[in-house]
Design a protein around this motif. Structure first.
Motif, short mmCIF file in Angstrom:
data_model
loop_
_atom_site.label_atom_id
_atom_site.label_comp_id
_atom_site.label_asym_id
_atom_site.label_seq_id
_atom_site.Cartn_x
_atom_site.Cartn_y
_atom_site.Cartn_z
N PHE A 203 0.58 12.33 -31.26
CA PHE A 203 0.12 11.08 -30.65
C PHE A 203 -1.23 10.71 -31.29
O PHE A 203 -2.27 11.26 -30.93
CB PHE A 203 -0.02 11.25 -29.14
N GLU A 204 -1.18 9.77 -32.25
CA GLU A 204 -2.37 9.43 -33.01
C GLU A 204 -3.41 8.70 -32.17
O GLU A 204 -4.61 8.92 -32.32
CB GLU A 204 -1.99 8.57 -34.22
N GLN A 205 -2.97 7.79 -31.29
CA GLN A 205 -3.93 7.00 -30.52
C GLN A 205 -4.75 7.90 -29.58
O GLN A 205 -5.97 7.76 -29.48
CB GLN A 205 -3.19 5.94 -29.70
N THR A 206 -4.09 8.81 -28.91
CA THR A 206 -4.80 9.73 -28.01
C THR A 206 -5.50 10.83 -28.78
O THR A 206 -6.56 11.32 -28.35
CB THR A 206 -3.81 10.35 -27.00
N GLY A 207 -4.93 11.22 -29.92
CA GLY A 207 -5.54 12.28 -30.72
C GLY A 207 -5.11 13.67 -30.32
O GLY A 207 -5.91 14.60 -30.34
N VAL A 208 -3.82 13.81 -29.96
CA VAL A 208 -3.30 15.13 -29.60
C VAL A 208 -1.91 15.32 -30.18
O VAL A 208 -1.22 14.35 -30.52
CB VAL A 208 -3.23 15.34 -28.06
N THR A 209 -1.50 16.57 -30.29
CA THR A 209 -0.13 16.91 -30.65
C THR A 209 0.44 17.81 -29.56
O THR A 209 -0.22 18.78 -29.15
CB THR A 209 -0.06 17.62 -32.01
N ALA A 210 1.62 17.46 -29.07
CA ALA A 210 2.30 18.25 -28.04
C ALA A 210 3.30 19.19 -28.72
O ALA A 210 4.06 18.77 -29.58
CB ALA A 210 3.03 17.33 -27.07
#
Length: 265
Positions: A203-210
């Motif tokens: 998730f680029e906008q939030t800045g995380v990878t799940a």
């Protein structure tokens, strides 16, 4: 073949013919091309000097998978690594606060697309890695969200055990910019029979990878990577964990361990 003592990796093609040489940023020899030093340099400085030399020699500079310069006419693809040095006690390696350059040198046959060729892929397969455009957006602390962290339970709105749909909903319905997965057996390849398995949503906008795992046959959230340059800020015991320089974080965590008589694991 890795030559540990000199920081060099030899990359071999059919019949064990040398087709590439990878130079380690920290341990490898210094390599000069014309007047430009290529190894163990600050990336921005090396990029500028490489660009100047390439223009002078009418060579094309492009961006490789990691966002670093690549020049097919010279058979070189640049890379970067975090710099290490000797700690104050003189024994243990210590992370520094800057990146330095490494390089991959290849033969003419591999120069056009080195990281897509068999010998280089066998050494370093980057096909599943996130490609970089050569520009690195960085959010200031003021631009970052601030998330609470419940160890082993949740990171901000992301609770471990969520489904991929619940993860996206918790992030305001953001659509993943990319995802990664695999088939049950790697040799089946793309398009073969079998259920494709999701492992990561980015998730680029939030800045995380799940990251997902399958305890009962269905994907649930098992881990979260917070992106250092763009992800939300998370603190532990008053220590900012995201977007900090390595030396400051290491020093603060070491002091926290000493103050609370904790053993690092």
């Amino acid at each position: 073949m890795r030559y540990q003592d000199i920081g060099v990796t030899g990359i071999y093609g059919p019949e064990m013919i040398l087709v590439g040489v990878a130079i380690d940023a920290m341990e490898g020899p210094l390599v000069r091309f014309r007047e430009v030093e290529l190894i163990a340099r600050v990336p921005s400085q090396a990029r500028a000097e490489i660009g100047h030399l390439a223009r002078r020699e009418d060579a094309t500079v492009r961006v490789n998978w990691s966002g670093d310069p690549e020049i097919a006419a010279w058979g070189v693809s640049m890379g970067t690594a975090l710099e290490y040095g000797i700690s104050s006690n003189g024994h243990n390696p210590e992370r520094k606060d800057r990146m330095i350059t490494s390089a991959l040198f290849v033969s003419a046959e591999l120069a056009e697309s080195p990281y897509e060729t068999g010998p280089v892929l066998h050494w370093c397969d980057v096909r599943e890695r996130e490609k970089n455009s050569g520009s690195w957006p960085v959010k200031t602390d003021q631009e970052r969200s601030h998330w609470a962290w419940s160890p082993l339970k949740a990171v901000g709105p992301l609770r471990f055990g969520m489904t991929p749909r619940q993860v996206a909903d918790a992030l305001g319905g953001e659509v993943p910019a990319g995802w990664r997965g695999h088939f049950p057996y790697w040799w089946w390849g793309r398009g073969a029979a079998g259920q494709w398995t999701l492992t990561d949503d980015r998730f680029e906008q939030t800045g995380v990878t799940a990251h997902y795992w399958y305890p009962e046959g269905l994907p649930v959230l098992g881990a979260v990577t917070v992106h250092g340059r763009t992800g939300p800020q998370i603190a532990h015991a008053g220590i900012p964990l995201i977007g900090a320089t390595p030396s400051r974080l290491d020093e603060a965590m070491s002091q926290h361990i000493k103050n609370h008589d904790l053993g690092p694991v």
